[in-house]
Design a protein around this motif. Structure first.
Motif, PDB file in Angstrom:
ATOM      1  N   THR A  61     -22.529  -7.590  22.239  1.00  0.00           N
ATOM      2  CA  THR A  61     -21.942  -8.110  21.002  1.00  0.00           C
ATOM      3  C   THR A  61     -20.427  -7.994  21.048  1.00  0.00           C
ATOM      4  O   THR A  61     -19.709  -8.932  20.673  1.00  0.00           O
ATOM      5  CB  THR A  61     -22.515  -7.373  19.779  1.00  0.00           C
ATOM      6  N   ASP A  87     -29.093  -9.228  11.334  1.00  0.00           N
ATOM      7  CA  ASP A  87     -28.097  -8.164  11.539  1.00  0.00           C
ATOM      8  C   ASP A  87     -27.182  -8.479  12.715  1.00  0.00           C
ATOM      9  O   ASP A  87     -25.987  -8.190  12.668  1.00  0.00           O
ATOM     10  CB  ASP A  87     -28.775  -6.816  11.765  1.00  0.00           C
ATOM     11  N   ASN A 109     -23.251  -8.845  12.336  1.00  0.00           N
ATOM     12  CA  ASN A 109     -22.420  -7.909  13.097  1.00  0.00           C
ATOM     13  C   ASN A 109     -21.396  -8.666  13.942  1.00  0.00           C
ATOM     14  O   ASN A 109     -20.212  -8.308  13.966  1.00  0.00           O
ATOM     15  CB  ASN A 109     -23.316  -7.030  13.971  1.00  0.00           C
ATOM     16  N   GLU A 134     -18.647 -10.186  11.742  1.00  0.00           N
ATOM     17  CA  GLU A 134     -17.721  -9.152  11.268  1.00  0.00           C
ATOM     18  C   GLU A 134     -16.784  -8.689  12.392  1.00  0.00           C
ATOM     19  O   GLU A 134     -15.591  -8.497  12.181  1.00  0.00           O
ATOM     20  CB  GLU A 134     -18.505  -7.971  10.701  1.00  0.00           C
ATOM     21  N   ARG A 135     -17.313  -8.521  13.578  1.00  0.00           N
ATOM     22  CA  ARG A 135     -16.467  -8.096  14.706  1.00  0.00           C
ATOM     23  C   ARG A 135     -15.382  -9.131  15.013  1.00  0.00           C
ATOM     24  O   ARG A 135     -14.247  -8.781  15.310  1.00  0.00           O
ATOM     25  CB  ARG A 135     -17.307  -7.845  15.949  1.00  0.00           C
TER      26      ARG A 135
END
Length: 149
Positions: A22, A52, A56, A59-60
Motif C-alpha cells: 500500500t 479498508d 487506506n 488517505e496515504r
C-alpha cells in the motif's frame, strides 16, 4: 524504489501481507502526480477488493501528496467503481438490464428496472463497457497516463 518511479513499462510487485504494498502504491501515485507523469486533467485509478484497503490508500496519497494532487487520485473497491460506471452510464443498459434513474441496490432482491443486487454491480458495469466504445474511451482518457502504473 524502482517500482515507484519506473516510467514507460509495467512493473509487477509480489509481496506478502505487511510488506508495504500500500505504501509503495501511495509512493507511485505521488511520483506520477508530482512529476507531471500523470498530467492534469488525467487521474489515477486504484481498485481494491476491500473497503479498508481503498480508504487506506486514498488517505496515504492525500497525506503524501496534498489535497490538490490527491483530488486527482481515485481509490475504489471493484464494486464501488462498478457502481460509478453504472451511475454515470446507466442509459447504456438496455433490455432486461435497463435501470431507472433512481434505481437501488439491495443485498438480495432484484426488481427489473428498479433494483439490482450487490452481485449485479460488476457484471452490469462490464456490460456497459463491452457495449459502448464511448464509455471505454472516456474511462481510458480519464485514467491514461504516461506512467503505465
Amino acid at each position: 524504489m524502482m517500482a515507484a518511479t519506473t516510467l514507460g513499462q509495467n512493473v509487477v510487485v509480489a509481496a506478502g501481507p505487511g510488506a508495504g504494498k500500500t505504501e509503495l502504491l501511495a509512493q507511485r501515485a505521488d511520483f506520477l502526480l508530482q512529476t507531471g507523469s500523470c498530467p492534469y486533467p488525467r487521474r489515477i485509478l486504484a481498485v481494491s477488493f476491500k473497503i479498508d484497503a481503498a480508504r487506506n490508500l486514498r488517505e496515504r496519497v492525500r497525506l503524501r501528496s496534498g489535497g490538490q494532487f490527491a483530488a486527482r487520485f481515485d481509490s475504489f473497491t471493484f464494486h464501488a467503481f462498478a457502481k460509478r460506471i453504472i451511475d454515470n452510464y446507466r442509459p447504456a443498459l438496455t433490455g432486461q438490464n435497463a435501470l431507472n434513474a433512481n434505481y437501488r441496490v439491495d443485498p438480495d432482491n432484484r426488481i427489473a428496472g428498479e433494483q439490482i443486487t450487490f452481485k449485479d454491480l460488476v457484471p452490469l458495469a462490464l456490460e456497459i463497457l463491452g457495449k459502448n466504445r464511448y464509455v471505454r474511451g472516456g474511462i481510458r482518457q480519464t485514467y491514461q497516463g504516461s506512467g503505465h502504473a
